[in-house]
Design a protein around this motif. Sequence first.
Motif, mmCIF file in Angstrom:
data_model
loop_
_atom_site.group_PDB
_atom_site.id
_atom_site.type_symbol
_atom_site.label_atom_id
_atom_site.label_comp_id
_atom_site.label_asym_id
_atom_site.label_seq_id
_atom_site.Cartn_x
_atom_site.Cartn_y
_atom_site.Cartn_z
ATOM 1 N N ARG A 4 1.425 -9.276 12.315
ATOM 2 C CA ARG A 4 0.395 -8.555 11.563
ATOM 3 C C ARG A 4 -0.440 -7.668 12.482
ATOM 4 N NH1 ARG A 4 -1.731 -12.270 6.583
ATOM 5 N NH2 ARG A 4 0.320 -12.520 5.680
ATOM 6 N N GLN A 11 -0.459 1.082 12.007
ATOM 7 C CA GLN A 11 -1.239 1.820 11.009
ATOM 8 C C GLN A 11 -2.260 2.724 11.694
ATOM 9 O OE1 GLN A 11 -0.119 1.985 8.229
ATOM 10 N NE2 GLN A 11 -0.149 0.148 7.017
ATOM 11 N N GLU A 46 -3.677 7.510 0.904
ATOM 12 C CA GLU A 46 -2.483 6.780 0.508
ATOM 13 C C GLU A 46 -1.232 7.598 0.752
ATOM 14 O OE1 GLU A 46 -1.934 3.755 -0.522
ATOM 15 O OE2 GLU A 46 -4.036 3.167 -0.631
ATOM 16 N N TYR A 62 7.228 2.077 3.031
ATOM 17 C CA TYR A 62 5.893 1.468 2.990
ATOM 18 C C TYR A 62 5.801 0.492 1.817
ATOM 19 C CZ TYR A 62 2.407 3.402 6.219
ATOM 20 O OH TYR A 62 1.634 3.686 7.296
ATOM 21 N N ASN A 65 7.456 -2.704 2.630
ATOM 22 C CA ASN A 65 6.664 -3.447 3.596
ATOM 23 C C ASN A 65 5.433 -4.074 2.931
ATOM 24 O OD1 ASN A 65 6.089 -4.360 6.262
ATOM 25 N ND2 ASN A 65 4.507 -2.792 6.377
ATOM 26 N N MET A 66 4.772 -3.313 2.061
ATOM 27 C CA MET A 66 3.594 -3.840 1.379
ATOM 28 C C MET A 66 3.950 -5.009 0.474
ATOM 29 S SD MET A 66 1.281 -0.513 0.554
ATOM 30 C CE MET A 66 0.049 -1.496 -0.274
ATOM 31 N N GLN A 69 4.547 -7.942 3.003
ATOM 32 C CA GLN A 69 3.390 -8.349 3.804
ATOM 33 C C GLN A 69 2.174 -8.736 2.967
ATOM 34 O OE1 GLN A 69 3.066 -8.486 7.220
ATOM 35 N NE2 GLN A 69 5.140 -7.824 7.643
ATOM 36 N N THR A 70 1.893 -7.974 1.894
ATOM 37 C CA THR A 70 0.611 -8.151 1.200
ATOM 38 C C THR A 70 0.731 -8.294 -0.308
ATOM 39 O OG1 THR A 70 0.272 -5.781 0.857
ATOM 40 C CG2 THR A 70 -0.518 -6.696 2.941
ATOM 41 N N GLY A 72 1.273 -5.960 -2.183
ATOM 42 C CA GLY A 72 0.734 -4.709 -2.705
ATOM 43 C C GLY A 72 1.848 -3.779 -3.122
ATOM 44 N N LYS A 73 1.467 -2.543 -3.491
ATOM 45 C CA LYS A 73 2.483 -1.562 -3.852
ATOM 46 C C LYS A 73 1.937 -0.158 -3.676
ATOM 47 C CE LYS A 73 1.629 -1.056 -8.802
ATOM 48 N NZ LYS A 73 2.260 -1.092 -10.110
ATOM 49 N N GLU A 74 2.834 0.785 -3.529
ATOM 50 C CA GLU A 74 2.469 2.193 -3.501
ATOM 51 C C GLU A 74 2.513 2.701 -4.931
ATOM 52 O OE1 GLU A 74 1.260 3.627 -0.971
ATOM 53 O OE2 GLU A 74 1.852 2.233 0.597
#
Length: 120
Positions: A4, A11, A46, A62, A65-66, A69-70, A72-74
Motif C-alpha cells: 500500500r 500515486q 479523477e 486503475y 486496481n481500485m 485494493q479499496t 472502489g471504482k472509476e
Amino acid sequence: MLKRLKFMAGQNSVWSICGRDILAAFDLSPFRQICDLGGGGVLLVESLLNEDKSGPLETQLYLMNMLVQTEGKERTAAEYGKLLEAAGFREVQVKKTGKLYDAVLGKKEFSLLSSALLCT
C-alpha cells in the motif's frame, strides 16, 4: 502494508506529472480559499472512463486496481455529474486534460457542507 505504501508513492509520482494540468483545467480564481462552510465548489481529480466504458486503458487498469485494493471504482463524467447533482452541486463541468487525470468541477450555493471545499 508495504504494498500500500508503494501504491501511494506511485500515486504521488503521477500527481507530479499531471497535477499542473488539473489545476489549470478551470479558472479557480473566484475561489479565494479552502474552507468547510458556505457556498463554493468541489474539484474532483479523477481518471475518467469513456462514456461507453471502453477505455482509456490506463483508467481501466486503475479501475481493476481500485476494485482489488479499496473496493472502489472509476466512473464516467456523466456518472460523476449525477453524483454531484444529487449532492446539490450545480453547473457541473468536466475537463479532459489528455493525461491520466481529468478534472470535474461542481458549484454549490450556500449550505453547511461536511467536507473541505473551494470557497468563494
